[in-house]
Design a protein around this motif. Structure first.
Motif, short mmCIF file in Angstrom:
data_model
loop_
_atom_site.label_atom_id
_atom_site.label_comp_id
_atom_site.label_asym_id
_atom_site.label_seq_id
_atom_site.Cartn_x
_atom_site.Cartn_y
_atom_site.Cartn_z
N ALA A 15 0.85 -1.19 0.00
CA ALA A 15 0.00 0.00 0.00
C ALA A 15 0.89 1.25 0.00
CB ALA A 15 -0.93 -0.01 1.22
N PRO A 16 1.35 1.69 -1.18
CA PRO A 16 2.24 2.87 -1.23
C PRO A 16 1.51 4.19 -1.05
CG PRO A 16 2.38 1.50 -3.22
CD PRO A 16 1.16 1.10 -2.49
N ALA A 17 0.17 4.16 -1.12
CA ALA A 17 -0.59 5.41 -1.10
C ALA A 17 -1.57 5.41 0.08
CB ALA A 17 -1.30 5.59 -2.44
N VAL A 41 1.38 -10.57 1.84
CA VAL A 41 0.90 -9.26 2.29
C VAL A 41 2.02 -8.52 3.01
CG1 VAL A 41 -0.80 -8.06 3.71
CG2 VAL A 41 -1.44 -10.15 2.48
N GLY A 42 2.24 -7.26 2.63
CA GLY A 42 3.27 -6.45 3.29
C GLY A 42 3.02 -6.36 4.78
N LYS A 43 4.10 -6.30 5.55
CA LYS A 43 4.00 -6.30 7.01
C LYS A 43 3.24 -5.09 7.55
CE LYS A 43 8.47 -8.66 7.53
NZ LYS A 43 9.86 -8.51 8.04
N ARG A 44 3.23 -4.00 6.76
CA ARG A 44 2.73 -2.73 7.30
C ARG A 44 1.50 -2.21 6.56
NH1 ARG A 44 7.89 -3.34 6.10
NH2 ARG A 44 9.48 -3.25 7.73
N VAL A 45 0.84 -3.05 5.76
CA VAL A 45 -0.25 -2.55 4.91
C VAL A 45 -1.47 -2.10 5.71
CG1 VAL A 45 0.43 -3.94 2.91
CG2 VAL A 45 -1.23 -4.84 4.55
N GLU A 46 -1.58 -2.51 6.94
CA GLU A 46 -2.75 -2.11 7.73
C GLU A 46 -2.51 -0.84 8.54
OE1 GLU A 46 -5.27 -5.44 9.29
OE2 GLU A 46 -3.41 -6.60 8.97
N GLY A 47 -1.38 -0.19 8.30
CA GLY A 47 -1.09 1.06 8.97
C GLY A 47 -2.00 2.18 8.48
N ARG A 48 -2.23 3.17 9.34
CA ARG A 48 -3.05 4.32 8.97
C ARG A 48 -2.45 5.59 9.57
NH1 ARG A 48 -9.50 2.72 9.13
NH2 ARG A 48 -9.33 0.77 7.94
N LEU A 49 -2.31 6.59 8.73
CA LEU A 49 -1.85 7.90 9.16
C LEU A 49 -2.64 8.92 8.34
CD1 LEU A 49 0.15 9.61 10.88
CD2 LEU A 49 1.73 9.49 8.93
N ALA A 60 7.32 2.84 2.25
CA ALA A 60 8.50 2.59 1.42
C ALA A 60 9.18 1.29 1.81
CB ALA A 60 9.48 3.76 1.53
N ALA A 61 9.20 0.97 3.10
CA ALA A 61 9.84 -0.25 3.57
C ALA A 61 9.15 -1.49 3.00
CB ALA A 61 9.83 -0.30 5.10
N ASP A 62 7.81 -1.50 2.98
CA ASP A 62 7.09 -2.64 2.40
C ASP A 62 7.42 -2.80 0.92
OD1 ASP A 62 5.86 -3.70 4.58
OD2 ASP A 62 3.82 -3.10 4.03
N LEU A 63 7.49 -1.68 0.23
CA LEU A 63 7.79 -1.75 -1.20
C LEU A 63 9.23 -2.23 -1.44
CD1 LEU A 63 6.52 -1.29 -3.92
CD2 LEU A 63 7.01 1.15 -3.72
N ASN A 64 10.16 -1.72 -0.65
CA ASN A 64 11.56 -2.15 -0.80
C ASN A 64 11.75 -3.61 -0.38
OD1 ASN A 64 12.64 0.21 -1.90
ND2 ASN A 64 12.89 1.15 0.12
N ASP A 65 11.02 -4.04 0.63
CA ASP A 65 11.10 -5.46 1.02
C ASP A 65 10.72 -6.35 -0.17
OD1 ASP A 65 11.88 -4.82 3.58
OD2 ASP A 65 9.92 -5.21 4.50
N ALA A 66 9.67 -5.94 -0.88
CA ALA A 66 9.22 -6.72 -2.03
C ALA A 66 10.24 -6.69 -3.16
CB ALA A 66 7.88 -6.19 -2.52
N THR A 77 -0.41 -3.19 -6.00
CA THR A 77 -0.77 -2.16 -5.02
C THR A 77 -2.25 -2.29 -4.68
OG1 THR A 77 -1.28 -0.53 -6.76
CG2 THR A 77 0.98 -0.62 -5.92
N LEU A 78 -2.57 -2.07 -3.41
CA LEU A 78 -3.93 -2.30 -2.94
C LEU A 78 -4.90 -1.20 -3.37
CD1 LEU A 78 -3.03 -3.69 0.56
CD2 LEU A 78 -4.24 -4.91 -1.26
N ARG A 79 -4.43 0.04 -3.48
CA ARG A 79 -5.28 1.12 -3.97
C ARG A 79 -4.42 2.35 -4.26
NH1 ARG A 79 -9.10 4.63 -0.43
NH2 ARG A 79 -8.55 5.92 -2.21
#
Length: 300
Positions: A15-17, A41-49, A60-66, A77-79
């Protein structure tokens, strides 16, 4: 060109966006697994800010991990939403070059498509859900797909002119393309430009974005323009002009074939297609064809 995927390969969901609802994440996992792949599933995709799917660092970390994981063969990407532009300086492009893998998405994900194109790696413009979902699977597996056919009944189709053009296909969301000027500039001489536009503001937004691309030289040498959905502009008039008047005024300066009414962008079921590969635009036939490489060779 990223290698073709095979059944059982791992696909990362990131989830980059903006963040997505839990049910959409579950549906996305089901879709990937339905294609015969492993969903990671990225480790941090359920984060919210706010409207973002977590902090810039986490996204960025989830994307770089992939990108750095040799088992991951593609990224979905999820959305869209907002936030992809923030990550451009933090993406590990060395890892992407060393182990090319496509990214799938549209709208705000156009920033990622720009980065992938700047790096020289093709990407998939479109969503992974809906009735055209299997087209994404076929593109990732380098299987043949049908040309994208323009819809004469779609709003904006009357922008279509005549003529043909051939070149690598680049582009995406108009606003995001303009926002990338000065950040990820690229020589588009000999390319076909893809545009999809949604109304976040009035006609001035479209005018300013296209004018910025024109005056910056970003569109110098473009051979053709493919226009997708003009979402939200149906029936919208500003002092006698519609979005079609703005597009004719601005894109007319390029003096190239235009094919409009393509079922791409902010629609319920947009048709996915491959960016960064040789494509053919035929305004007379109403088709946009991406020449997808097969598993063994590039097409003649």
């Amino acid at each position: 060109m990223p290698p073709a995927l095979s059944p059982g390969d791992a696909v990362a969901l990131v989830a980059p966006a903006s963040w997505c609802e839990a049910q959409w994440l579950a549906a996305s996992v089901s879709t990937i697994e339905g294609w015969g792949f492993q969903a990671r599933v990225g480790k941090r995709v359920e984060g919210r800010l706010g409207y973002l799917a977590g902090s810039d660092q986490d996204r960025a970390a989830d994307l770089n991990d992939a990108l750095r994981d040799p088992e991951i063969r593609a990224i979905v990407t999820l959305r869209g939403g907002c936030g992809s532009l923030r990550l451009l300086a933090d993406i590990d492009t060395d890892a992407l070059r060393a182990d090319p893998k496509s990214i799938v998405g549209f709208s705000d994900i156009t920033a990622m498509h720009k980065l992938w194109g700047h790096t020289g790696v093709p990407s998939v413009h479109g969503g992974h859900g809906g009735r055209h979902s299997d087209v994404v699977r076929r593109l990732l597996m380098h299987e043949p797909t049908e040309p994208v056919q323009a819809d004469a009944d779609q709003f904006g189709s009357e922008l279509t002119t005549t003529g043909t053009a051939t070149g690598p296909l680049v582009g995406g969301n108009l606003e995001m393309l303009a926002r990338c000027v000065g950040i990820l500039d690229r020589n588009l001489d000999g390319h076909i430009l893809l545009l999809e536009i949604n109304r976040s503001a009035g006609l001035g937004m479209v005018d300013r974005a296209l004018t910025q691309l024109l005056l910056s030289g970003s569109l110098d040498g473009v051979r053709g323009v493919a226009v997708g959905a003009l979402e939200g502009f149906e029936g919208y008039v500003d002092r006698g002009w519609t979005v079609l008047d703005v597009l004719r005024d601005r894109l007319g300066l390029l003096d190239v074939p235009i094919l409009a009414g393509l079922p791409l962008g902010h629609l319920d079921d947009p048709v996915p297609l491959l960016l960064g590969v040789m494509s053919s635009l035929d305004a007379d036939a109403g088709t946009l064809t991406a020449h997808v490489p097969t598993r063994t060779r590039w097409p003649a």
